[in-house]
Scaffold this motif. Structure first.
Motif, mmCIF file in Angstrom:
data_model
loop_
_atom_site.group_PDB
_atom_site.id
_atom_site.type_symbol
_atom_site.label_atom_id
_atom_site.label_comp_id
_atom_site.label_asym_id
_atom_site.label_seq_id
_atom_site.Cartn_x
_atom_site.Cartn_y
_atom_site.Cartn_z
ATOM 1 N N ILE A 10 28.760 42.237 33.848
ATOM 2 C CA ILE A 10 29.595 43.103 34.680
ATOM 3 C C ILE A 10 30.696 42.252 35.313
ATOM 4 O O ILE A 10 30.629 41.020 35.277
ATOM 5 C CB ILE A 10 28.772 43.826 35.775
ATOM 6 N N GLY A 11 31.674 42.918 35.898
ATOM 7 C CA GLY A 11 32.740 42.178 36.575
ATOM 8 C C GLY A 11 34.080 42.833 36.329
ATOM 9 O O GLY A 11 34.195 43.763 35.525
ATOM 10 N N PRO A 12 35.100 42.362 37.023
ATOM 11 C CA PRO A 12 36.403 43.017 36.963
ATOM 12 C C PRO A 12 37.068 42.916 35.591
ATOM 13 O O PRO A 12 36.738 42.042 34.791
ATOM 14 C CB PRO A 12 37.232 42.255 38.010
ATOM 15 N N MET A 13 38.016 43.803 35.371
ATOM 16 C CA MET A 13 38.858 43.726 34.172
ATOM 17 C C MET A 13 39.458 42.335 34.099
ATOM 18 O O MET A 13 39.934 41.809 35.109
ATOM 19 C CB MET A 13 40.011 44.740 34.272
ATOM 20 N N GLY A 14 39.441 41.744 32.907
ATOM 21 C CA GLY A 14 40.064 40.436 32.743
ATOM 22 C C GLY A 14 39.159 39.264 33.048
ATOM 23 O O GLY A 14 39.586 38.114 32.980
ATOM 24 N N SER A 15 37.896 39.539 33.356
ATOM 25 C CA SER A 15 37.000 38.412 33.685
ATOM 26 C C SER A 15 36.394 37.780 32.434
ATOM 27 O O SER A 15 35.693 36.774 32.532
ATOM 28 C CB SER A 15 35.904 38.860 34.657
ATOM 29 N N GLY A 16 36.626 38.395 31.266
ATOM 30 C CA GLY A 16 36.195 37.760 30.012
ATOM 31 C C GLY A 16 34.894 38.299 29.445
ATOM 32 O O GLY A 16 34.309 37.693 28.546
ATOM 33 N N GLY A 110 45.186 38.531 37.489
ATOM 34 C CA GLY A 110 46.551 39.046 37.387
ATOM 35 C C GLY A 110 47.275 38.447 36.198
ATOM 36 O O GLY A 110 47.900 39.158 35.403
ATOM 37 N N LEU A 111 47.145 37.133 36.028
ATOM 38 C CA LEU A 111 47.816 36.458 34.913
ATOM 39 C C LEU A 111 47.296 36.947 33.569
ATOM 40 O O LEU A 111 48.061 37.219 32.646
ATOM 41 C CB LEU A 111 47.601 34.945 35.012
ATOM 42 N N ARG A 112 45.969 37.089 33.475
ATOM 43 C CA ARG A 112 45.385 37.489 32.182
ATOM 44 C C ARG A 112 45.729 38.932 31.824
ATOM 45 O O ARG A 112 45.802 39.273 30.651
ATOM 46 C CB ARG A 112 43.860 37.373 32.252
ATOM 47 N N LEU A 113 45.907 39.789 32.852
ATOM 48 C CA LEU A 113 45.996 41.224 32.572
ATOM 49 C C LEU A 113 47.405 41.747 32.327
ATOM 50 O O LEU A 113 47.562 42.868 31.844
ATOM 51 C CB LEU A 113 45.345 42.013 33.724
ATOM 52 N N HIS A 114 48.404 40.933 32.631
ATOM 53 C CA HIS A 114 49.772 41.448 32.515
ATOM 54 C C HIS A 114 50.096 42.000 31.135
ATOM 55 O O HIS A 114 50.761 43.018 31.001
ATOM 56 C CB HIS A 114 50.793 40.394 32.953
ATOM 57 N N ALA A 118 46.516 47.925 27.513
ATOM 58 C CA ALA A 118 46.354 49.037 26.575
ATOM 59 C C ALA A 118 45.060 49.837 26.807
ATOM 60 O O ALA A 118 45.082 51.061 26.863
ATOM 61 C CB ALA A 118 46.394 48.518 25.149
ATOM 62 N N ARG A 119 43.945 49.151 26.977
ATOM 63 C CA ARG A 119 42.668 49.847 27.156
ATOM 64 C C ARG A 119 42.363 50.093 28.634
ATOM 65 O O ARG A 119 41.227 50.339 29.004
ATOM 66 C CB ARG A 119 41.552 48.962 26.600
ATOM 67 N N ARG A 120 43.379 49.922 29.453
ATOM 68 C CA ARG A 120 43.113 49.920 30.905
ATOM 69 C C ARG A 120 44.054 50.870 31.641
ATOM 70 O O ARG A 120 44.975 50.442 32.333
ATOM 71 C CB ARG A 120 43.246 48.497 31.437
ATOM 72 N N PRO A 121 43.794 52.175 31.489
ATOM 73 C CA PRO A 121 44.673 53.168 32.111
ATOM 74 C C PRO A 121 44.782 52.987 33.622
ATOM 75 O O PRO A 121 45.798 53.376 34.209
ATOM 76 C CB PRO A 121 43.992 54.503 31.795
ATOM 77 N N ILE A 128 50.098 45.654 39.296
ATOM 78 C CA ILE A 128 48.756 45.239 38.870
ATOM 79 C C ILE A 128 47.985 44.515 39.981
ATOM 80 O O ILE A 128 46.817 44.815 40.228
ATOM 81 C CB ILE A 128 48.841 44.353 37.600
ATOM 82 N N ASN A 129 48.644 43.602 40.672
ATOM 83 C CA ASN A 129 47.902 42.814 41.677
ATOM 84 C C ASN A 129 47.390 43.694 42.822
ATOM 85 O O ASN A 129 46.258 43.516 43.281
ATOM 86 C CB ASN A 129 48.768 41.667 42.200
#
Ligand code: S3P
Length: 173
Positions: A10-16, A110-114, A118-121, A128-129
Motif C-alpha cells: 500500500i502507499g501513495p501514488m508514485g511510491s513504486g 511530485g517528481l515521479r508523477l508529473h 494517465a492511470r491517475r484521474p 499535483i503537489n
C-alpha cells in the motif's frame, strides 16, 4: 522465508508499488498482481474511463471486488493509493496479508508523477503537489494503521526496496 499469506503493498501514488511487487514476487517465486491492471481487465475499460463513467464511487466498488479476487496466497499484490479508504479493504488486508507501506517524500512523489498521470484521474487538471498533500492528510493515518512495515522509497531504487522487504519478512510473520 515463505509466508503462507499474500503480501500487499500500500502507499501513495508514485511510491513504486507496481514495480516493487514484480521484483519482490520474482525473488519469492510468487505471482505479482497489480490491482489497477486487474480492475481494467475486469471492466474492459481504463481507470480513466471508469472514473469518467462511474465516478470515484464506481471505481472504489470495483477496487474492493478486485481486492477480494486478488487475495489468494503467495501473491504480491500492488494496490492503488486509495485502497485503504474502504474499511472493509483495510480489514481484509490486515487479516489476510503481510502489509507493507511504501512511502516517499512529497518532493519525490511530485517528481515521479508529473509525467505519469494517465492511470491517475485524481491528478488530472489539478496542481499535483497540492493534490498529493490533500490525499496524504487523509490517507497517511490509514496506511499507518494497516501496514506492519513502512519503507521509505524516496532515495532507493525498486530493486533495493524489494531486497529490503525480502530481508525483513521473517520478522513480520
Ligand atoms: C488512486 C491511485 C491509482 C489508481 C487510481 C486511484 C488513488 O493507483 O488506483 O487512479 O486513489 O490514489 P496508483 O497508486 O498505483 O497510482
Amino acid at each position: 522465508m515463505q509466508p503462507a499469506s499474500d503480501i500487499v503493498l500500500i502507499g501513495p501514488m508514485g511510491s513504486g508499488k507496481s514495480t516493487v511487487a514484480k521484483l519482490l514476487a520474482t525473488r519469492l517465486g510468487w505471482e505479482a498482481v497489480d490491482l489497477d491492471a486487474l480492475i481494467e481487465h475486469e471492466a474492459g475499460q481504463t481507470i480513466a474511463e471508469i472514473f469518467r463513467r462511474e465516478h470515484e464511487t464506481g471505481f472504489r466498488k470495483r477496487e474492493h471486488s478486485a481486492l477480494v479476487a486478488a487475495l489468494g496466497g503467495r501473491r504480491v499484490i500492488a494496490t492503488g493509493g486509495g485502497v485503504v479508504l474502504d474499511a472493509r479493504n483495510r480489514a481484509l488486508i490486515e487479516a489476510r496479508s503481510v502489509c507493507i507501506w511504501l512511502d516517499a517524500t512529497a518532493e519525490a512523489l511530485g517528481l515521479r508523477l508529473h509525467s505519469e498521470t494517465a492511470r491517475r484521474p485524481l491528478l488530472h487538471g489539478v496542481e499535483i503537489n497540492a493534490r498529493l498533500q490533500e490525499l496524504d492528510a487523509v490517507r497517511r493515518p490509514l496506511y499507518e494503521e494497516t501496514a506492519r512495515l513502512r519503507v521509505d522509497t524516496s532515495d532507493a531504487d525498486a530493486e533495493t526496496v524489494a531486497r529490503r522487504i525480502a530481508t525483513e519478512l521473517d520478522g513480520l510473520q
